[in-house]
Every structure is written in C-alpha cells, then in structure tokens.
Design a protein around this motif. Sequence first.
Motif, PDB file in Angstrom:
ATOM      1  N   PRO A  36      11.651  -2.720  57.032  1.00  0.00           N
ATOM      2  CA  PRO A  36      12.203  -1.364  57.135  1.00  0.00           C
ATOM      3  C   PRO A  36      13.111  -1.148  58.356  1.00  0.00           C
ATOM      4  O   PRO A  36      14.081  -0.402  58.260  1.00  0.00           O
ATOM      5  N   CYS A  37      12.835  -1.801  59.477  1.00  0.00           N
ATOM      6  CA  CYS A  37      13.693  -1.597  60.656  1.00  0.00           C
ATOM      7  C   CYS A  37      15.105  -2.135  60.428  1.00  0.00           C
ATOM      8  O   CYS A  37      16.054  -1.681  61.086  1.00  0.00           O
ATOM      9  N   ASP A  38      15.282  -3.054  59.483  1.00  0.00           N
ATOM     10  CA  ASP A  38      16.616  -3.578  59.169  1.00  0.00           C
ATOM     11  C   ASP A  38      17.524  -2.476  58.630  1.00  0.00           C
ATOM     12  O   ASP A  38      18.736  -2.514  58.833  1.00  0.00           O
TER      13      ASP A  38
ATOM     14  N   LEU B 107       7.483   7.392  65.850  1.00  0.00           N
ATOM     15  CA  LEU B 107       7.307   6.894  64.495  1.00  0.00           C
ATOM     16  C   LEU B 107       8.505   7.300  63.646  1.00  0.00           C
ATOM     17  O   LEU B 107       8.761   8.484  63.441  1.00  0.00           O
ATOM     18  N   GLU B 108       9.244   6.305  63.181  1.00  0.00           N
ATOM     19  CA  GLU B 108      10.429   6.524  62.353  1.00  0.00           C
ATOM     20  C   GLU B 108      10.060   6.624  60.872  1.00  0.00           C
ATOM     21  O   GLU B 108      10.575   7.476  60.150  1.00  0.00           O
ATOM     22  N   SER B 109       9.194   5.705  60.414  1.00  0.00           N
ATOM     23  CA  SER B 109       8.762   5.723  59.022  1.00  0.00           C
ATOM     24  C   SER B 109       7.463   4.942  58.894  1.00  0.00           C
ATOM     25  O   SER B 109       7.103   4.169  59.779  1.00  0.00           O
ATOM     26  N   PHE B 110       6.789   5.159  57.768  1.00  0.00           N
ATOM     27  CA  PHE B 110       5.564   4.414  57.505  1.00  0.00           C
ATOM     28  C   PHE B 110       5.249   4.489  56.020  1.00  0.00           C
ATOM     29  O   PHE B 110       5.696   5.391  55.315  1.00  0.00           O
ATOM     30  N   VAL B 111       4.501   3.506  55.559  1.00  0.00           N
ATOM     31  CA  VAL B 111       3.882   3.522  54.240  1.00  0.00           C
ATOM     32  C   VAL B 111       2.430   3.175  54.500  1.00  0.00           C
ATOM     33  O   VAL B 111       2.127   2.105  55.050  1.00  0.00           O
ATOM     34  N   LEU B 112       1.539   4.095  54.163  1.00  0.00           N
ATOM     35  CA  LEU B 112       0.120   3.904  54.452  1.00  0.00           C
ATOM     36  C   LEU B 112      -0.371   2.538  53.975  1.00  0.00           C
ATOM     37  O   LEU B 112      -0.128   2.149  52.835  1.00  0.00           O
ATOM     38  N   GLY B 113      -1.020   1.854  54.870  1.00  0.00           N
ATOM     39  CA  GLY B 113      -1.585   0.557  54.554  1.00  0.00           C
ATOM     40  C   GLY B 113      -0.595  -0.586  54.503  1.00  0.00           C
ATOM     41  O   GLY B 113      -0.985  -1.738  54.307  1.00  0.00           O
ATOM     42  N   ARG B 114       0.705  -0.310  54.682  1.00  0.00           N
ATOM     43  CA  ARG B 114       1.737  -1.346  54.530  1.00  0.00           C
ATOM     44  C   ARG B 114       2.549  -1.594  55.802  1.00  0.00           C
ATOM     45  O   ARG B 114       2.742  -2.731  56.182  1.00  0.00           O
ATOM     46  N   HIS B 115       3.088  -0.522  56.395  1.00  0.00           N
ATOM     47  CA  HIS B 115       3.908  -0.743  57.593  1.00  0.00           C
ATOM     48  C   HIS B 115       4.034   0.535  58.411  1.00  0.00           C
ATOM     49  O   HIS B 115       3.862   1.649  57.898  1.00  0.00           O
ATOM     50  N   ILE B 116       4.359   0.342  59.683  1.00  0.00           N
ATOM     51  CA  ILE B 116       4.832   1.422  60.544  1.00  0.00           C
ATOM     52  C   ILE B 116       6.121   0.919  61.190  1.00  0.00           C
ATOM     53  O   ILE B 116       6.245  -0.263  61.522  1.00  0.00           O
ATOM     54  N   THR B 117       7.095   1.808  61.315  1.00  0.00           N
ATOM     55  CA  THR B 117       8.351   1.464  61.961  1.00  0.00           C
ATOM     56  C   THR B 117       8.568   2.442  63.103  1.00  0.00           C
ATOM     57  O   THR B 117       8.509   3.660  62.913  1.00  0.00           O
TER      58      THR B 117
END
Length: 173
Positions: free
Chosen positions: A24-26, A95-105
Amino acid sequence: MIDRKVVTGKVWGATEAERDAPQPCDELELGGLQADRAISIAAPPCLVYHWLCQLRVAPYSYDLLDNWGKRSPRERDPRLTELEVGQRFMSAFRLESFVLGRHITLVSGRIAVTYAVRPERDGTRLVIRIRCGATRLVGHLLAFGDVFMARKQLLTLRELAEAEARRAVTEPG
C-alpha cells in the motif's frame, strides 16, 4: 555474490518475491528509495496484527534511543486495535490506511511505511516496506540506519507475539 541491497540496508530478511510484491505505501508515489524487512513469526496472523497496533504507543525497538528510555509495553492493550485514519503511531507517524488483520500504512513527511501481515504455514510472515522520497544520499543513510532499528523492532514483536501464542496454548480456557 553479495547482494548490494542487503549491504546498503535496503533489505533485511525479505525474499525477492516480497521485495517485488506491491504494498500500500507504493501507491503514495513518494518515489526514491524502497527498503524491505521481513520476519517469520510462530503466531497467528491476527495476533501479530494486534501487536502491530501496539505501535500506536511505542516503537518496540531500542527504547533508550527511540522511546526516551521508556520501555515499550510487554502486555497488549486490546483498545489499541481500534484504528482510525489519522491516529498517531510511534509519536512521529500518522495512520494513512489500514485493512484489519492485513496491514497498516504509516506516513511521516516524505516517509511511508507499510507493515503487512501474511499467513505462512503455521504462523505469520510480517513484511515491512519503507518508501522514502528524500534525496538519494539521505534515503540511503536513512535505510542504513533504519535496518538496525527495524530489525530490533521485528525481533521484539516476534518475541512478544510468540510468547502470547504459547501462553494461549498452555493456559486453560
């Protein structure tokens, strides 16, 4: 042959496939330097993700250097898993974005970091991608210094998640 990416601090523990996989950071298009770190953890992905949420209050690295000497908590606070875009992480990031259980950006200035959790056999693969939009020299210096801090952070998170997973197996009910 020695991999220059490893020597310059651009890689620690990440496989070639992990380095090539999009994160996601890409999508933030900072350009510049990419650095990847990864570790296998003998704990379920949901537990590893919950430990990542603890980065809201502490860096889990070298506490003397990056937490003003205060020890990062060794017990999880379940309330820290309640995420909202814009929350502070490790005091310097938001915190820019996240998907629960998958990633934090996370983002701080021209630096973006994704912590991605992937199932792996009986455990988890935790992959960190750092994107730095600084000049080439500054980016390389940051990557070289960060490899030591990120390595310690990953090892600490692994230790804590694995210890909690072992306790869950041995404790009744």
